[in-house]
Design a protein around this motif. Structure first.
Motif, PDB file in Angstrom:
ATOM      1  N   ILE A 291       0.795  -1.208  -0.141  1.00 10.49           N
ATOM      2  CA  ILE A 291      -0.014  -0.137  -0.028  1.00 10.49           C
ATOM      3  C   ILE A 291       0.950   1.180   0.080  1.00 10.49           C
ATOM      4  O   ILE A 291       0.596   2.340  -0.672  1.00 10.49           O
ATOM      5  CB  ILE A 291      -0.976   0.044   1.324  1.00 10.49           C
ATOM      6  N   GLY A 292       1.892   1.001   0.934  1.00  9.38           N
ATOM      7  CA  GLY A 292       2.787   2.270   1.061  1.00  9.38           C
ATOM      8  C   GLY A 292       3.355   2.654  -0.433  1.00  9.38           C
ATOM      9  O   GLY A 292       3.609   3.723  -0.709  1.00  9.38           O
ATOM     10  N   PHE A 293       3.858   1.545  -0.990  1.00 11.69           N
ATOM     11  CA  PHE A 293       4.443   1.596  -2.209  1.00 11.69           C
ATOM     12  C   PHE A 293       3.700   2.283  -3.320  1.00 11.69           C
ATOM     13  O   PHE A 293       4.097   3.339  -4.055  1.00 11.69           O
ATOM     14  CB  PHE A 293       5.008   0.269  -2.783  1.00 11.69           C
ATOM     15  N   ILE A 294       2.269   1.896  -3.328  1.00 12.24           N
ATOM     16  CA  ILE A 294       1.408   2.391  -4.372  1.00 12.24           C
ATOM     17  C   ILE A 294       1.308   3.884  -4.199  1.00 12.24           C
ATOM     18  O   ILE A 294       1.326   4.567  -4.890  1.00 12.24           O
ATOM     19  CB  ILE A 294       0.010   1.630  -4.283  1.00 12.24           C
ATOM     20  N   LEU A 295       1.084   4.142  -2.762  1.00  8.33           N
ATOM     21  CA  LEU A 295       0.790   5.547  -2.326  1.00  8.33           C
ATOM     22  C   LEU A 295       1.936   6.388  -2.663  1.00  8.33           C
ATOM     23  O   LEU A 295       1.903   7.538  -3.410  1.00  8.33           O
ATOM     24  CB  LEU A 295       0.364   5.582  -0.842  1.00  8.33           C
TER      25      LEU A 295
END
Lengths: 749, 99
Positions: A291-295
């Motif tokens: 999720i962090g990566f996508i964000l």
């Protein structure tokens, strides 16, 4: 690829790298620390168990020792009576004791034979057994021999007992020494290994853990839970290392020895149970990272796109400027300092361009003004020069001039003054070029003009020009020139030279340079004694003068045209060209061709020719005022050829009607080209040829016969001119040839 | 070309001298025009005329029409040998009642 795409990609690469690193660190270090912790916990449990066991075994040892005083008192006979009681007390002293016994030392017995009494638990009761000799040869047993050799109590290694306890056990044996110091017997207590199950059961630190007991040599003895086939694998770990993989599961093995009874306690825990924390956090961690990566990618992308927005606007502005729109307002970009600086730089560039454009416009305007003034100067200078073609009928002289300046204005001069008897002429070349030369040229021209009108001799005119120039010539300019006059009546040419290129004279003797005495150019030495020469000049002679622009014309190979070549060209031109105008034109063409139209100096030619008095050649403008000189010429030729006055009037009338008709009635006149009037006296006839360049116009075509008998009221006003021409001439013809209307009229005297 | 005008009773006498050609005929027309309406007959004396071309003839014929329109007569007298043949040739002699 766009910068934003590229940056996004880089951020993505770095993020993926960090992401993988975090996973690896978590997997590796967390798992490692968890295994270490697990080992530590297991070891603590094991140590606790061992100390527990030690204390219990110690208790067993003490209970055994407590029996010793009683056993020591006993002799063989007594023992046989009391052992049962002693053993019973010992067995009851500790529930862990599976069985206990007193084994006699055979040497101490009277019989010298083995004898042993053994009491052991049998379910809820106890059983007393007599052992020794054939059924249980204890003297060979390790539990018996070791303490005897040591002379003190000792635990045996675990062993499978046959004949007495009938189970896997360890035995504590204590030799008993009597009052006389002889070892009489050994008191033993057995602990069944299975008795340790309870302890093993407590030693299960993780779900799926195994606990087990090994001999000091690593031989499997007992295990919990009861999955016997697994344990030998764990036992092998005691020798080889700490982990064992069994059925695809990795087990972490921990071992602690129990020194008192020569066993090792082992625990095998599956890795997944041990690393339960790691496994638990793995999924959330992965989720958080993804999720962090996508964000992160989304935010980076968004930021970049936003950052690029002003750049796009600036790009559009740059394109607009490139398209010549210098009035656009460069969009402000306050958000990013670097882009803001770029915007300022573009604004500055735009303003600079605007400023330069303004400067260029101003310069261009100034230059145009300068050029326009130069054009005016050129026009003025042109107007100072007389017509380039002139015919002096009474003097039977024809003159043509040619001039082209290398610059807008030049320093070359030709001029002529017609006096009653002579035609004065001058050709001059002022040193230098451009405006200074042009100014000097007009000065020389006015000096010449004034002097010629006073009919001074050519040498006097040159001297006067020289004196005037020398008197006031701060720039030390000088002028080469030739001044002269032609008197056709006296058939002579008088000429004075001042350092000018030699003129060419074509006479009956041929064509050659005039060999005039060398003299200094004017404007150099005051009072220089200029001379003049008198040369015969008769009908058919031609005088050609020029400036050094001709002789010094250069071809692209920088070779001068030269005097010799010029003489040839002039000779050819004079002998082949029909008029002075054609002569100078053909020489001009030749020079232009030679210099590939790139001449660096002013070019001026002046050509004078005396024609025999046998006709008239005139060029007339489209103006009836031209009739006056024409009539004068006809009258003069009439006088000189001693024609009858009536005949002269007839010629005049025909000429007037013909020329007037062209001027007044040509449907499309061509005023740029003059009307050429030619009159020849041939064998008592006069042939008049009139040519014009107007559109085809046959004056005879519309010639209706004038009815001379009509009354005044019916008389037409037109047609009289053609009628008169027809009546007065012997013949009249018209043709249109080479874009010229040619009218030929023949009159008979 | 020069004109000399004399008024005698009702008769106007115009003495023409010099050349009456393309160049001078307009001048002739102008000067004659300036005389205004004719209140009597007109006589042109050509004793000093040297030359006439078709332009001069046209001036004469315009003048003739103008005079006749006002109900008077135009007479040309004393033509020189230079000019007379032109008048004869063009039929102007009869037009102007030359003797």
């Amino acid at each position: 690829m766009n910068l934003s795409d590229k940056l996004s990609l880089y951020v993505m690469y770095v993020s993926i790298g960090v992401f993988i690193a975090i996973i690896l660190i978590v997997e590796f270090y967390a798992a490692k620390s968890e295994s270490e912790q697990a080992e530590h916990i297991t070891r603590l449990l094991q140590t606790e168990m061992v100390s527990n066991l030690d204390s219990r075994f110690y208790a067993v040892e003490q209970n055994v020792k407590r029996t010793v005083p009683e056993a020591r008192l006993l002799d063989i006979a007594q023992i046989k009576q009391h052992t049962g009681d002693i053993l019973k007390i010992l067995l009851e002293s500790d529930s862990i004791i599976e069985g206990c016994g007193i084994a006699m030392i055979p040497e101490a017995t009277p019989t010298g034979r083995e004898w042993m009494e053994y009491l052991c638990r049998d379910k809820d009761t106890v059983t007393l057994k007599q052992l020794g000799e054939t059924d249980y040869n204890y003297t060979s047993c390790e539990w018996y021999r070791t303490p005897l050799n040591l002379g003190e109590g000792a635990w045996s290694k675990p062993y499978e007992d046959k004949g007495a306890g009938e189970c896997l056990m360890v035995t504590y044996a204590l030799p008993v020494v009597n009052a006389s110091g002889e070892t009489t017997c050994e008191v033993t207590a057995d602990i069944a290994i299975s008795m340790l199950d309870e302890e093993l059961h407590r030693l299960i630190p993780y779900p799926g853990s195994y606990s087990f007991i090994l001999t000091k040599d690593g031989e499997f003895l007992e295990g919990y839970p009861q999955v016997q086939q697994d344990f030998p694998s764990f036992a092998s770990a005691f020798q080889t290392g700490k982990t064992v993989t069994m059925n695809g599961t990795e087990f972490i093995c921990t071992f602690t020895p129990v020194e008192s009874i020569n066993i090792v306690i082992g625990t095998a825990s599956p890795r997944h149970s041990v690393a339960s924390v790691t496994s638990r956090i793995r999924l959330p961690l992965l989720l958080i990272l993804v999720i962090g990566f996508i964000l992160l990618i989304a935010v980076v992308r968004m930021t970049l796109v936003r950052a690029m927005q002003p750049l796009k606007r600036l790009t559009q502005s740059a394109i607009d400027i490139g398209n010549g729109n210098f009035d656009i307002v460069i969009p402000e970009t306050r958000r990013y300092a670097d882009l803001s600086r770029l915007g300022e730089a573009m604004s500055f560039m735009k303003d600079s361009i605007n400023r330069y454009i303004a400067e260029i416009k101003e310069n261009t305007r100034a230059r145009e003004q300068m050029e326009s003034q130069l054009r005016i100067a050129r026009d003025i200078q042109r107007s100072l020069l007389p017509a380039p073609e002139a015919t002096f009928t009474s003097k039977r002289l024809r003159l043509s001039a040619f001039q082209e300046s290398a610059l807008e204005v030049g320093g070359d001069l030709y001029d002529y003054v017609d006096t009653d008897k002579s035609l004065y002429f001058i050709i001059a070349d002022v040193s230098g070029k451009g405006i200074p030369a042009a100014l000097m040229m007009s000065y020389v021209k006015s000096l010449f003009h004034f002097a010629a009108q006073q009919k001074l001799q050519p040498s006097e005119i040159v001297a006067r020009i020289n004196d005037n120039m020398c008197a006031d010539n701060p720039n030390n300019m000088f002028v080469t020139l030739q001044v002269g006059y032609i008197d056709t009546a006296a058939e002579k040419l008088v000429i004075s030279n001042a350092g000018h290129n030699p003129a060419i004279l074509r006479s009956a003797l041929g064509c050659s340079y005039l060999n005039l005495p060398a003299a200094l150019a004017v404007g150099i030495l005051p009072n220089f004694p200029y001379t003049q020469q008198e040369i015969p000049f008769v009908a058919g002679d031609t005088l050609f003068m020029y400036t050094d622009g001709l002789s010094e014309a250069e071809n692209p190979q920088k070779v001068f045209y030269g005097q010799e070549r010029l003489l040839q060209t002039v000779t050819t031109a004079i002998s082949t060209q029909p008029s002075t105008t054609a002569i100078v034109a053909s020489i001009g063409d030749e020079i232009k061709k030679y210099s590939a139209n790139n001449y660096s100096d002013d070019i001026t030619m002046l050509c004078l020719s005396a024609f025999p008095n046998d006709g008239i050649s005139m060029q007339l403008r489209y103006d009836v005022a031209e009739l006056e000189p024409l009539m004068t010429a006809i009258r003069e030729i009439g006088i000189s050829d001693k024609w009858d006055a009536d005949f002269v009037k007839k010629i005049m009338l025909v000429a007037e009607e013909a020329v007037t008709n062209i001027i007044h009635h040509s449907p499309v006149p061509h005023p740029e080209e003059p009307i050429e009037f030619d009159l020849r006296n041939e064998n008592e006839r006069v042939v008049i040829t009139i040519q014009d360049h107007g559109a085809e116009f046959n004056p005879l075509k519309h010639d209706t016969e004038v009815d001379t008998t009509l009354d005044w009221e019916q008389r037409e006003i037109g047609g009289l001119g053609i009628f008169l021409m027809r009546r007065l001439s012997e013949s009249i013809g018209y043709r249109y040839h080479n874009h010229k209307n040619i009218l030929t009229i023949i009159l008979k005297s | 070309m020069t004109l000399e005008v004399e008024q005698k009773d009702n008769i106007t006498l115009i003495k023409v001298a010099g050349r009456l050609d393309t160049l001078t005929s307009r001048d002739f027309d102008k000067q004659v025009g300036e005389l205004g309406d004719f209140r009597g007959d007109l006589v042109i004396d050509g004793a000093k005329m040297e030359y006439i071309s078709s332009a001069g003839l046209r001036s004469f014929i315009s003048l003739l029409k103008k005079v006749k329109d006002s109900g008077h007569t135009l007479e040309v007298v004393n033509l020189t040998a230079d000019v007379r043949p032109i008048f004869d040739m063009t039929g102007f002699s009869s037009l102007f009642n030359l003797k």
